[in-house]
Write a protein that holds these residues in place. Sequence first.
Motif, PDB file in Angstrom:
ATOM      1  N   HIS A  19       0.827  -1.196   0.000  1.00  0.00           N
ATOM      2  CA  HIS A  19       0.000   0.000   0.000  1.00  0.00           C
ATOM      3  C   HIS A  19       0.867   1.254   0.000  1.00  0.00           C
ATOM      4  CE1 HIS A  19      -2.924  -2.942   1.836  1.00  0.00           C
ATOM      5  NE2 HIS A  19      -3.677  -2.385   0.915  1.00  0.00           N
ATOM      6  N   ALA A  20       0.410   2.242  -0.753  1.00  0.00           N
ATOM      7  CA  ALA A  20       1.033   3.574  -0.803  1.00  0.00           C
ATOM      8  C   ALA A  20       2.377   3.611  -1.527  1.00  0.00           C
ATOM      9  CB  ALA A  20       1.207   4.170   0.603  1.00  0.00           C
ATOM     10  N   SER A  21       2.924   2.467  -1.921  1.00  0.00           N
ATOM     11  CA  SER A  21       4.265   2.454  -2.518  1.00  0.00           C
ATOM     12  C   SER A  21       4.300   3.142  -3.885  1.00  0.00           C
ATOM     13  CB  SER A  21       4.789   1.021  -2.642  1.00  0.00           C
ATOM     14  OG  SER A  21       3.951   0.255  -3.491  1.00  0.00           O
ATOM     15  N   ILE A  22       3.188   3.087  -4.619  1.00  0.00           N
ATOM     16  CA  ILE A  22       3.148   3.825  -5.895  1.00  0.00           C
ATOM     17  C   ILE A  22       2.090   4.928  -5.863  1.00  0.00           C
ATOM     18  CG2 ILE A  22       3.994   1.859  -7.220  1.00  0.00           C
ATOM     19  CD1 ILE A  22       1.160   1.442  -8.280  1.00  0.00           C
ATOM     20  N   THR A  23       1.207   4.937  -4.863  1.00  0.00           N
ATOM     21  CA  THR A  23       0.193   5.990  -4.797  1.00  0.00           C
ATOM     22  C   THR A  23       0.809   7.297  -4.311  1.00  0.00           C
ATOM     23  OG1 THR A  23      -1.530   4.357  -4.305  1.00  0.00           O
ATOM     24  CG2 THR A  23      -2.022   6.654  -3.807  1.00  0.00           C
TER      25      THR A  23
END
Length: 302
Positions: free
Chosen positions: A258-262
């Motif tokens: 989660h959140a690694s590319i967002t």
Amino acid sequence: MDIVTQSSDLDALFVNKLYRRSMKEFNISRTGNFFAVQSELHLSTSIPHIFCSFEHFRGLLPLECFEVLKESPSVLNLYMLIEGLLMLPYFSQEGLTPKMICEIEETRRQRSWSRISPDFFEHSHPYFKTTLESITKHSKDLISNDESIKRRGTVICPDKIERMSFRLKDLFLTPLSFYFYLEHPKTNHSCDLPGHCGFLLKSRPEMKSGQPFKFTVDLCVDEEEYPNGLHIHPKFVKAEKIHLVPLCSTIDGSQYFHASITWNEHGISRAFSDENSFPWWELGMSELDPFMDVFLTAFVTF
């Protein structure tokens, strides 16, 4: 079907072209102007929820950041809001209070966001467990199977070989295509086009000083590029309704990063080798093996 099967390669090619032409003519008859629809959507086909800047929220106290995230125009859906909270170590340790969950529910209603899929909370990294469990425990109005659904893509490699998984490095080094099956609820399960409903995503690497850095993803609305037997309903399937999360295979099993590319304006911020000379990439808050197997997961909201 027997005639097609027994035909020559030339005949098979003719049938394939005839099929695609009939698909396009059928879409024209249904929409009145299929190409006008394509032109209208052309400017909004980029998936907007990847590699977004979190810089505006850094330096704020956790509760200040919580308030700003709820109102920020940079936060486009409920997935982004929750992944933004996952960026804050305070909530990873303490979780979210029932009062904060109620405030998030009110924000969702005020901003007309869709609820999120319960699958989003599966396969989470242990670091995020406390935050995500507090949401599933206290939430009454954030999760739904009817307003968002998970789909896992099949990757079409440049050599035309199809695979379910790919190497992480491929996203940052190689143009790829991913197709997803999706019967959109707004078609009322009444689509009479041949084949399967779905959509096609195309990723392109962005290099920095010759090194892997980021990638872009676009929703393809050109039927000519779709695999045989797959078609899109561009009126309903839109780029801003698709939220991407990589599902990675680790020694601890499959995990969503989660959140690694967002929320990651820095892309691959560092490439390094460990004591055994194995390569690693720093991607957001994670250190990942670029050769690890990855599945591209799309959470589609309705």
